[in-house]
Write a protein that holds these residues in place. Structure first.
Motif, mmCIF file in Angstrom:
data_model
loop_
_atom_site.group_PDB
_atom_site.id
_atom_site.type_symbol
_atom_site.label_atom_id
_atom_site.label_comp_id
_atom_site.label_asym_id
_atom_site.label_seq_id
_atom_site.Cartn_x
_atom_site.Cartn_y
_atom_site.Cartn_z
ATOM 1 N N HIS A 318 0.844 -1.191 0.000
ATOM 2 C CA HIS A 318 0.000 0.000 0.000
ATOM 3 C C HIS A 318 0.881 1.244 0.000
ATOM 4 O O HIS A 318 1.942 1.247 0.620
ATOM 5 C CB HIS A 318 -0.923 -0.013 1.218
ATOM 6 C CG HIS A 318 -1.938 1.087 1.174
ATOM 7 N ND1 HIS A 318 -1.810 2.235 1.921
ATOM 8 C CD2 HIS A 318 -3.054 1.223 0.445
ATOM 9 C CE1 HIS A 318 -2.841 3.032 1.660
ATOM 10 N NE2 HIS A 318 -3.603 2.446 0.764
ATOM 11 N N TYR A 319 0.436 2.299 -0.668
ATOM 12 C CA TYR A 319 1.336 3.437 -0.871
ATOM 13 C C TYR A 319 1.703 4.178 0.410
ATOM 14 O O TYR A 319 2.706 4.882 0.453
ATOM 15 C CB TYR A 319 0.742 4.421 -1.900
ATOM 16 C CG TYR A 319 -0.373 5.308 -1.378
ATOM 17 C CD1 TYR A 319 -1.698 4.887 -1.424
ATOM 18 C CD2 TYR A 319 -0.108 6.566 -0.835
ATOM 19 C CE1 TYR A 319 -2.721 5.697 -0.944
ATOM 20 C CE2 TYR A 319 -1.125 7.380 -0.363
ATOM 21 C CZ TYR A 319 -2.428 6.937 -0.402
ATOM 22 O OH TYR A 319 -3.437 7.732 0.081
ATOM 23 N N ARG A 320 0.896 3.995 1.474
ATOM 24 C CA ARG A 320 1.232 4.697 2.712
ATOM 25 C C ARG A 320 2.095 3.866 3.647
ATOM 26 O O ARG A 320 2.410 4.297 4.756
ATOM 27 C CB ARG A 320 -0.044 5.154 3.424
ATOM 28 C CG ARG A 320 -0.640 6.420 2.788
ATOM 29 C CD ARG A 320 -1.737 7.047 3.616
ATOM 30 N NE ARG A 320 -2.956 6.264 3.631
ATOM 31 C CZ ARG A 320 -3.432 5.649 4.708
ATOM 32 N NH1 ARG A 320 -2.819 5.759 5.863
ATOM 33 N NH2 ARG A 320 -4.546 4.963 4.630
ATOM 34 N N SER A 321 2.444 2.663 3.231
ATOM 35 C CA SER A 321 3.366 1.855 4.029
ATOM 36 C C SER A 321 4.772 2.000 3.473
ATOM 37 O O SER A 321 4.946 2.208 2.280
ATOM 38 C CB SER A 321 2.994 0.376 3.931
ATOM 39 O OG SER A 321 1.687 0.156 4.358
ATOM 40 N N THR A 322 5.736 1.847 4.341
ATOM 41 C CA THR A 322 7.087 1.765 3.813
ATOM 42 C C THR A 322 7.199 0.413 3.118
ATOM 43 O O THR A 322 6.494 -0.532 3.463
ATOM 44 C CB THR A 322 8.143 1.823 4.930
ATOM 45 O OG1 THR A 322 7.857 0.792 5.863
ATOM 46 C CG2 THR A 322 8.126 3.162 5.632
ATOM 47 N N VAL A 323 8.055 0.345 2.157
ATOM 48 C CA VAL A 323 8.263 -0.938 1.502
ATOM 49 C C VAL A 323 9.761 -1.193 1.526
ATOM 50 O O VAL A 323 10.566 -0.327 1.183
ATOM 51 C CB VAL A 323 7.674 -0.932 0.071
ATOM 52 C CG1 VAL A 323 8.458 -0.061 -0.870
ATOM 53 C CG2 VAL A 323 7.543 -2.326 -0.479
ATOM 54 N N ASP A 324 10.115 -2.358 2.054
ATOM 55 C CA ASP A 324 11.526 -2.642 2.221
ATOM 56 C C ASP A 324 12.045 -3.405 1.011
ATOM 57 O O ASP A 324 11.575 -4.488 0.700
ATOM 58 C CB ASP A 324 11.767 -3.445 3.508
ATOM 59 C CG ASP A 324 13.228 -3.411 3.912
ATOM 60 O OD1 ASP A 324 13.778 -2.301 4.023
ATOM 61 O OD2 ASP A 324 13.826 -4.481 4.092
ATOM 62 N N PHE A 325 13.032 -2.812 0.371
ATOM 63 C CA PHE A 325 13.600 -3.446 -0.797
ATOM 64 C C PHE A 325 14.579 -4.543 -0.405
ATOM 65 O O PHE A 325 15.330 -4.404 0.551
ATOM 66 C CB PHE A 325 14.344 -2.421 -1.655
ATOM 67 C CG PHE A 325 15.434 -3.066 -2.451
ATOM 68 C CD1 PHE A 325 15.116 -3.706 -3.631
ATOM 69 C CD2 PHE A 325 16.727 -3.105 -1.990
ATOM 70 C CE1 PHE A 325 16.105 -4.362 -4.353
ATOM 71 C CE2 PHE A 325 17.722 -3.759 -2.702
ATOM 72 C CZ PHE A 325 17.408 -4.390 -3.883
ATOM 73 N N SER A 326 14.542 -5.629 -1.136
ATOM 74 C CA SER A 326 15.620 -6.610 -1.089
ATOM 75 C C SER A 326 15.541 -7.402 -2.383
ATOM 76 O O SER A 326 14.482 -7.497 -2.998
ATOM 77 C CB SER A 326 15.474 -7.556 0.105
ATOM 78 O OG SER A 326 14.357 -8.395 -0.075
ATOM 79 N N SER A 327 16.628 -7.940 -2.780
ATOM 80 C CA SER A 327 16.658 -8.712 -4.014
ATOM 81 C C SER A 327 15.685 -9.882 -3.903
ATOM 82 O O SER A 327 14.997 -10.228 -4.855
ATOM 83 C CB SER A 327 18.072 -9.221 -4.284
ATOM 84 O OG SER A 327 18.323 -9.296 -5.661
ATOM 85 N N GLU A 328 15.623 -10.455 -2.722
ATOM 86 C CA GLU A 328 14.740 -11.595 -2.471
ATOM 87 C C GLU A 328 13.274 -11.193 -2.662
ATOM 88 O O GLU A 328 12.505 -11.906 -3.301
ATOM 89 C CB GLU A 328 14.985 -12.071 -1.042
ATOM 90 C CG GLU A 328 14.513 -13.463 -0.765
ATOM 91 C CD GLU A 328 14.577 -13.781 0.726
ATOM 92 O OE1 GLU A 328 15.034 -12.917 1.505
ATOM 93 O OE2 GLU A 328 14.154 -14.884 1.101
ATOM 94 N N ALA A 329 12.909 -10.055 -2.099
ATOM 95 C CA ALA A 329 11.531 -9.581 -2.218
ATOM 96 C C ALA A 329 11.191 -9.306 -3.680
ATOM 97 O O ALA A 329 10.087 -9.581 -4.140
ATOM 98 C CB ALA A 329 11.332 -8.321 -1.382
#
Length: 487
Positions: A318-329
């Motif tokens: 959701h746009y109001r959540s932070t989104v944690d990047f990782s290669s796995e994700a």
RNA sequence: GGUACCUUGCCCGAGUGGUUAGGGACCGGUCUGCAAAACCGGGGACAGCGGUUCGAAUCUGCUAGGUACCUCCA
């Protein structure tokens, strides 16, 4: 439709000021470097909003600016214009730098299937308007001239208006939080911000004004261009959460000071993309550019990722959540998107039967409901996955679907996957269509030969064809009565 | 220091006071000449400690950890 308004910190029913017209302003990039993943977030978030509002039947005027002047480097107003600095380093005309990175930004956005805005104004193209805007603020008494620069008088403004209503800050706090004042003697208070800044001699980008040869303050362009193209009052203003303070707060102050009233009805802010839990941003130097994602050339990336994977990855949260990047994700997102894409293609080929044995009703309504709830794209995607299961079951021949249901499903998938989520399901470009047809025909021919070999239980030939195609990078899947392939 | 926010299963990531989010991974099964895909089933979760409640992961308090903004930043 419900939209979360930062101003009220709650979801509100979206009611346009002048339906069916909707004015949408979003803070665009500062073009002094390549766009990174963080830049993709607001672009995609507000692209989603733009697409959805359009689907709802609104005539949206979407303004997204290009910041090409005024952002100062380091130490508040003492620094050098970012673009000028870059120009000095690279021995280029400032406008050459602007053009270069603007082009690259456009290219990245196109790959991400982000629709171009209706108007994309440059700050440098609106110097006159910005000067006029400053005059209004001066006339209203909320700014003062000092040493050729013009500053916004926050203290004065705060007496008549609510300064800090967007970010929840109050002026008392600002007094106590005074930082090092290094060289800010020109200002009455440290929290006053520049509307116009006198250019230092070495400063390359400057324009004449009643106060000095100089350049406009950072916050001013959005107030000026927003009201110029969308009117003194417009519906939605968007941007990253990190712009809430001081940028958007200053913008509100400027507009209220100049016009005497608020200009924006709904403020929307997308959250940040993080990497190892930390915000991805210029200041931390921990960003990965979009191009690096597309080429896979970055130590943290296991492989290249397609623009659609990036887009899907962002839409999965959701746009109001932070989104944690990782290669796995990202890899997980890639696989999910693959599944969705395959199902989408199968849906186009599905054969209708007399009646449906699967329940496919209500997908459209559920997706609309999710979108109406403050753009809940992850929920839309989860509904699509639910639907994918039913589609694949029919594809496997275990269930059947009626012509009417099939049509509804195809329409709904097309609407949400392609039109609203903006996920491109085919990469074919028309220019190479004839080449593509020939090439597809050739692969089909080989696989038909394999099919024949299979029929004769000639496993050696059959496996040979498959293995060789696989070695070339093809993905071969046998189906009930034929085959599927992809690259 | 001030302000705001967050903490969900192996990973990513939704959500509501009481009923399965979804995806990825994993395990088992069906299908298949094999493979892949697909489908079916499976396990496991709501940071910790109290409180409100018939019932809380969802409301409230505290604790711990983390993040953002206060300075350029999407």
């Amino acid at each position: 439709m419900q939209i979360y308004n930062t101003l009220t910190r709650s979801k509100q029913e979206f009611i346009p000021l002048n339906a069916p017209h909707v004015g949408l302003y979003v803070c665009g990039p500062t073009v002094y470097g390549d766009a990174h993943l963080g830049h993709a977030r607001p672009a995609i978030t507000f692209d989603l909003l733009y697409r959805y509002l359009t689907y709802l039947g609104y005539k949206v005027r979407y303004v997204r600016n290009i910041t090409d002047v005024g952002h100062l480097e380091h130490d508040a107003d003492e620094g050098e214009d970012k673009i000028a600095k870059k120009a000095r380093l690279e021995q280029l005309e400032p406008m050459e730098v602007v053009q270069y990175y603007t082009n690259r930004y456009h290219h990245d956005m196109e790959l991400l299937n982000v629709l171009p805005p209706s108007i994309e104004p440059h700050a440098s193209g609106h110097i006159i308007e910005q000067i006029e805007f400053i005059k209004k603020i001066l006339d209203a008494g909320y700014a003062y001239v000092s040493e050729g620069s013009v500053y916004f008088d926050v203290e004065k403004y705060a007496k008549d208006f609510h300064y800090g209503k967007l970010s929840g800050r109050n002026i008392e706090e600002l007094y106590s939080e005074t930082r090092e004042l290094d060289g800010q003697q020109e200002k009455r208070h440290s929290f006053d911000f520049a509307l116009w800044k006198k250019a230092a001699p070495e400063h390359i980008m400057h324009w004449p004004s009643p106060w000095s040869e100089g350049f406009p303050g950072w916050h001013l362009e959005c107030s000026t261009m927003g009201t110029k193209y969308l009117g003194e009052q417009f519906d939605i203003h968007g941007g990253g959460m990190d712009l809430m303070f001081p940028h958007h707060e200053a913008e509100i102050a400027q507009s209220c000071a100049a016009l005497g009233h608020d200009t924006v009805k709904y403020w929307m802010h997308n959250n940040m993309i993080t990497i190892a839990g930390k915000k991805m941003g210029k200041s931390y130097g921990n960003f990965i550019t979009l191009e690096q994602f597309f080429t896979g050339e970055h130590p943290l990336l296991s492989k290249p990722f397609s623009p659609m994977t990036i887009r899907f990855f962002i839409l999965m949260a959701h746009y109001r959540s932070t989104v944690d990047f990782s290669s796995e994700a990202l890899e997980a997102a890639e696989k999910g998107l693959e599944r969705l894409t395959e199902t989408y293609q199968r849906l186009q080929k599905l054969k209708p039967s007399q009646e449906s044995t699967v329940d496919v009703k209500g997908l459209r309504e559920r997706c609309i409901e999710a979108m109406d709830d403050d753009l809940n794209s992850p929920i839309v995607i989860s509904h699509l996955f639910d639907s994918a299961r039913a589609i694949n079951t029919v594809f496997d021949g275990k269930e059947t679907i009626s012509e009417q249901d099939l049509k509804e499903l195809q329409d709904t998938w097309h609407l949400f996957v392609e039109d609203i989520l903006g996920l491109k399901m085919t990469q074919a470009s028309s220019a190479v269509d004839s080449n593509l047809d020939a090439y597809r025909g050739a692969v089909d021919m080989l696989l038909n030969m394999r099919l024949e070999a299979k029929r004769q239980k000639d496993w050696t030939t059959s496996d040979n064809i498959r293995n060789q195609l696989t070695a070339l990078g093809f993905n071969i899947k046998d189906t009930k009565d034929g085959f599927e392939w992809s690259l």
